[in-house]
Scaffold this active site. Sequence first.
Site, PDB file in Angstrom:
ATOM      1  N   ARG A   1      33.225 -65.811  24.372  1.00 11.44           N
ATOM      2  CA  ARG A   1      34.506 -65.109  24.529  1.00 11.44           C
ATOM      3  C   ARG A   1      35.528 -66.064  25.121  1.00 11.44           C
ATOM      4  O   ARG A   1      35.288 -66.684  26.142  1.00 11.44           O
ATOM      5  CB  ARG A   1      34.351 -63.881  25.418  1.00 11.44           C
ATOM      6  CG  ARG A   1      35.500 -62.877  25.219  1.00 11.44           C
ATOM      7  CD  ARG A   1      35.479 -61.736  26.214  1.00 11.44           C
ATOM      8  NE  ARG A   1      35.706 -62.215  27.549  1.00 11.44           N
ATOM      9  CZ  ARG A   1      34.896 -61.958  28.583  1.00 11.44           C
ATOM     10  NH1 ARG A   1      33.828 -61.211  28.430  1.00 11.44           N
ATOM     11  NH2 ARG A   1      35.160 -62.441  29.773  1.00 11.44           N
TER      12      ARG A   1
ATOM     13  N   GLU B   1      39.793 -69.312  30.249  1.00 16.58           N
ATOM     14  CA  GLU B   1      38.586 -70.117  30.060  1.00 16.58           C
ATOM     15  C   GLU B   1      37.787 -69.619  28.880  1.00 16.58           C
ATOM     16  O   GLU B   1      37.911 -68.486  28.443  1.00 16.58           O
ATOM     17  CB  GLU B   1      37.717 -70.164  31.321  1.00 16.58           C
ATOM     18  CG  GLU B   1      36.954 -68.913  31.579  1.00 16.58           C
ATOM     19  CD  GLU B   1      35.689 -69.152  32.401  1.00 16.58           C
ATOM     20  OE1 GLU B   1      35.260 -70.301  32.560  1.00 16.58           O
ATOM     21  OE2 GLU B   1      35.121 -68.157  32.866  1.00 16.58           O
TER      22      GLU B   1
ATOM     23  N   ASN C   1      34.186 -68.683  27.703  1.00 17.38           N
ATOM     24  CA  ASN C   1      32.901 -68.274  28.277  1.00 17.38           C
ATOM     25  C   ASN C   1      31.795 -68.448  27.256  1.00 17.38           C
ATOM     26  O   ASN C   1      31.861 -67.889  26.169  1.00 17.38           O
ATOM     27  CB  ASN C   1      32.968 -66.808  28.699  1.00 17.38           C
ATOM     28  CG  ASN C   1      34.026 -66.581  29.765  1.00 17.38           C
ATOM     29  OD1 ASN C   1      33.863 -66.972  30.907  1.00 17.38           O
ATOM     30  ND2 ASN C   1      35.137 -65.955  29.379  1.00 17.38           N
TER      31      ASN C   1
ATOM     32  N   SER D   1      30.001 -60.196  28.898  1.00 20.34           N
ATOM     33  CA  SER D   1      29.883 -58.750  29.049  1.00 20.34           C
ATOM     34  C   SER D   1      30.836 -57.993  28.141  1.00 20.34           C
ATOM     35  O   SER D   1      31.763 -58.556  27.590  1.00 20.34           O
ATOM     36  CB  SER D   1      30.217 -58.358  30.482  1.00 20.34           C
ATOM     37  OG  SER D   1      29.375 -59.032  31.353  1.00 20.34           O
TER      38      SER D   1
ATOM     39  N   LYS E   1      34.091 -75.528  33.967  1.00 20.80           N
ATOM     40  CA  LYS E   1      35.534 -75.721  34.192  1.00 20.80           C
ATOM     41  C   LYS E   1      35.924 -77.198  34.076  1.00 20.80           C
ATOM     42  O   LYS E   1      37.009 -77.535  33.627  1.00 20.80           O
ATOM     43  CB  LYS E   1      35.926 -75.186  35.571  1.00 20.80           C
ATOM     44  CG  LYS E   1      36.280 -73.695  35.592  1.00 20.80           C
ATOM     45  CD  LYS E   1      35.131 -72.787  35.766  1.00 20.80           C
ATOM     46  CE  LYS E   1      35.560 -71.333  35.794  1.00 20.80           C
ATOM     47  NZ  LYS E   1      34.447 -70.437  35.514  1.00 20.80           N
TER      48      LYS E   1
ATOM     49  N   LYS F   1      39.024 -74.120  41.280  1.00 16.70           N
ATOM     50  CA  LYS F   1      37.821 -73.587  40.620  1.00 16.70           C
ATOM     51  C   LYS F   1      36.609 -74.498  40.794  1.00 16.70           C
ATOM     52  O   LYS F   1      36.650 -75.656  40.418  1.00 16.70           O
ATOM     53  CB  LYS F   1      38.080 -73.425  39.110  1.00 16.70           C
ATOM     54  CG  LYS F   1      39.203 -72.461  38.770  1.00 16.70           C
ATOM     55  CD  LYS F   1      39.230 -72.183  37.267  1.00 16.70           C
ATOM     56  CE  LYS F   1      40.273 -71.133  36.937  1.00 16.70           C
ATOM     57  NZ  LYS F   1      40.184 -70.714  35.518  1.00 16.70           N
TER      58      LYS F   1
ATOM     59  N   GLU G   1      30.368 -69.419  37.162  1.00 16.71           N
ATOM     60  CA  GLU G   1      30.747 -68.330  36.262  1.00 16.71           C
ATOM     61  C   GLU G   1      30.468 -66.995  36.930  1.00 16.71           C
ATOM     62  O   GLU G   1      29.665 -66.932  37.849  1.00 16.71           O
ATOM     63  CB  GLU G   1      29.911 -68.394  34.971  1.00 16.71           C
ATOM     64  CG  GLU G   1      30.067 -69.667  34.172  1.00 16.71           C
ATOM     65  CD  GLU G   1      31.477 -69.879  33.679  1.00 16.71           C
ATOM     66  OE1 GLU G   1      32.163 -68.878  33.388  1.00 16.71           O
ATOM     67  OE2 GLU G   1      31.914 -71.035  33.606  1.00 16.71           O
ATOM     68  N   GLY G   2      31.107 -65.970  36.419  1.00 16.71           N
ATOM     69  CA  GLY G   2      30.729 -64.627  36.837  1.00 16.71           C
ATOM     70  C   GLY G   2      31.711 -63.969  37.793  1.00 16.71           C
ATOM     71  O   GLY G   2      31.502 -62.836  38.216  1.00 16.71           O
TER      72      GLY G   2
ATOM     73  N   ARG H   1      41.130 -56.809  29.633  1.00 21.16           N
ATOM     74  CA  ARG H   1      40.909 -56.397  31.021  1.00 21.16           C
ATOM     75  C   ARG H   1      42.252 -56.327  31.710  1.00 21.16           C
ATOM     76  O   ARG H   1      43.015 -57.293  31.715  1.00 21.16           O
ATOM     77  CB  ARG H   1      40.000 -57.400  31.736  1.00 21.16           C
ATOM     78  CG  ARG H   1      38.559 -57.307  31.286  1.00 21.16           C
ATOM     79  CD  ARG H   1      37.722 -58.406  31.863  1.00 21.16           C
ATOM     80  NE  ARG H   1      38.222 -59.716  31.481  1.00 21.16           N
ATOM     81  CZ  ARG H   1      37.780 -60.865  31.994  1.00 21.16           C
ATOM     82  NH1 ARG H   1      36.858 -60.857  32.929  1.00 21.16           N
ATOM     83  NH2 ARG H   1      38.272 -62.006  31.579  1.00 21.16           N
TER      84      ARG H   1
HETATM   85  P1  ADP Z   1      34.888 -66.924  36.117  1.00 23.88           P
HETATM   86  O1  ADP Z   1      34.109 -67.843  35.268  1.00 23.88           O
HETATM   87  O2  ADP Z   1      34.355 -66.776  37.479  1.00 23.88           O
HETATM   88  O3  ADP Z   1      35.150 -65.622  35.437  1.00 23.88           O
HETATM   89  P2  ADP Z   1      37.626 -67.638  35.471  1.00 23.88           P
HETATM   90  O4  ADP Z   1      38.123 -69.022  35.371  1.00 23.88           O
HETATM   91  O5  ADP Z   1      37.450 -66.897  34.206  1.00 23.88           O
HETATM   92  O6  ADP Z   1      36.277 -67.661  36.330  1.00 23.88           O
HETATM   93  O7  ADP Z   1      38.603 -66.862  36.429  1.00 23.88           O
HETATM   94  C1  ADP Z   1      38.372 -65.550  36.889  1.00 23.88           C
HETATM   95  C2  ADP Z   1      39.647 -64.743  36.815  1.00 23.88           C
HETATM   96  O8  ADP Z   1      40.657 -65.344  37.643  1.00 23.88           O
HETATM   97  C3  ADP Z   1      40.237 -64.681  35.423  1.00 23.88           C
HETATM   98  O9  ADP Z   1      39.684 -63.634  34.688  1.00 23.88           O
HETATM   99  C4  ADP Z   1      41.720 -64.515  35.723  1.00 23.88           C
HETATM  100  O10 ADP Z   1      42.030 -63.157  35.952  1.00 23.88           O
HETATM  101  C5  ADP Z   1      41.923 -65.295  37.014  1.00 23.88           C
HETATM  102  N1  ADP Z   1      42.372 -66.656  36.687  1.00 23.88           N
HETATM  103  C6  ADP Z   1      41.604 -67.720  36.407  1.00 23.88           C
HETATM  104  N2  ADP Z   1      42.340 -68.814  36.134  1.00 23.88           N
HETATM  105  C7  ADP Z   1      43.625 -68.447  36.244  1.00 23.88           C
HETATM  106  C8  ADP Z   1      44.883 -69.131  36.104  1.00 23.88           C
HETATM  107  N3  ADP Z   1      44.928 -70.415  35.773  1.00 23.88           N
HETATM  108  N4  ADP Z   1      46.008 -68.422  36.303  1.00 23.88           N
HETATM  109  C9  ADP Z   1      45.960 -67.125  36.647  1.00 23.88           C
HETATM  110  N5  ADP Z   1      44.828 -66.417  36.806  1.00 23.88           N
HETATM  111  C10 ADP Z   1      43.654 -67.065  36.616  1.00 23.88           C
HETATM  112 MG    MG Z   2      35.103 -66.396  33.249  1.00 24.79          MG
END
Ligand code: ADP
Ligand code: MG
Length: 447
Positions: free
Chosen positions: A101, A122, A124, A129, A281, A338, A342-343, A422
């Site tokens: 995703r 990102e 995934n 899920s 990341k 970051k 994940e998660g 979401r």
């Molecule tokens: P994880 O792998 O823990 O899900 P993500 O990188 O997907 O980590 O980040 C988790 C959440 O944080 C995302 O779903 C988003 O809502 C928010 N987020 C992550 N990166 C950004 C960004 N560059 N700008 C704004 N919100 C972010």
């Molecule tokens: Mg993620």
Amino acid sequence: MMNRLQDAIDFALTNGLIKYNPQFKLTHAPFSLEPFSITSDRLNAIRESTPVFNELMIHVGKDTDFLNESLEKAAKTDGFIRRLLQILNLHKGSHHLQISRNDFLFTEDAESPEDNFPKQVEFNTISNSFIFLTKPAFLLHRYIYSEDPEVERLVFNDPCEEAVDAIAEVFEYYGKPDARLLMVIQQEEQNLFDQRGLEYRLLEKYGIHTVRKTMGEVARQGSLKDGHLRIEGDTIALVYYRAAYTPNDYRQEEDWKGRELIEASSAVTCPSVGMQLAGAKKIQEILGKPGMLERFLSAEKAAGIRSSFAGMYSLDEEVQGKTALQLALESPQDFVLKPQREGGGNNLYSKEMVEHLKTLTNDQKEAYILMERIKATPTPSMLVVDTVAENRDCISEVGRYAACFFDGSSIRFNRDIGYLVRTKAADIDEGGVCAGYACLNNLKVVW
Ligand code: ADP
Ligand code: MG
């Protein structure tokens, strides 16, 4: 309003839009009452980018040298990444299924149209899920808006159906008629029904049975026979990870033994260790650097997705005459910190980020990236969490699911199979639904 809310909750419970809450009581999955409006241009742009991003990630995931080189420094202080790299180097996996995703946020007010291209949050690669719950979430909106002519604009969504078709194609390739799917799970799972929905559909449509095991159980009950993975007498054709993406899933050495047994077998994995690492990341940051996309994709395909990359930096990298770390300390509101996790719940923002940045040693810095904060424009929406409705200013994140199969030498299929929306209150940084941050939603197309 009251009746509409109760109607929505009844519909959700009747149609399996459900989860366990943190106390393991049954409740509906959190949802938004208003769909998220997206222009057809944007919808087409992200949908069309799906096969390109997935091709990119498949090429990255099988480039063991690139993964080793890129993650070597992070692995120095990050024992989880280090261990995954060790497994990768032992068992350079061949065939794998990808149920991925790719998540995006949308900005409105950037100066150049280029900057308004959907921005990738990102990609995934493991344990994605809501592949099943998205369908009852779609049906819920179609029900709520059944008397509204705008209902026609809701974008149909059923990624589970195509994921199940993809799994069946992998079983045909594996060629063992009585083989089963192994779903690798966590001991306690709030999002259980999202997993079981896929399991039941797979059985109903294709007669394929699923075995649910934790990695520790795999270690205790599994074995290899002529290279095939066997669990309690059954041959496993495909291992579908709905766990194993976090160090919390490896509390004991036995859990790693379970993982290693799977990776040493000839079972197709979803994903491979290489694909799991490709989703780091740090890899995303490196892919955003000039010339990197072209290493894995044709120039034309690379150009097509280049503008979806937001700024990403290693902490010591020079940006506008300063290190990225200095910039983040000066303007914390513009960055997200970051780690290689994940998660949900692992990223750091604002004050917390600043405090953390100050504590990092030079080696530890290599295990993090800084990402430009994508500033989406909030719109009001009614969120329903555990039967309570609340009107909030919200932002929505849209993911595109894909199913792809790499057989060790070529990509047999690579298709977009649907979406996830979401929606969360604008003042919440994180995005996870089961982590309690966000609500399931749907797309409504506007022109
Ligand atoms: P994880 O792998 O823990 O899900 P993500 O990188 O997907 O980590 O980040 C988790 C959440 O944080 C995302 O779903 C988003 O809502 C928010 N987020 C992550 N990166 C950004 C960004 N560059 N700008 C704004 N919100 C972010
Ligand atoms: Mg993620």
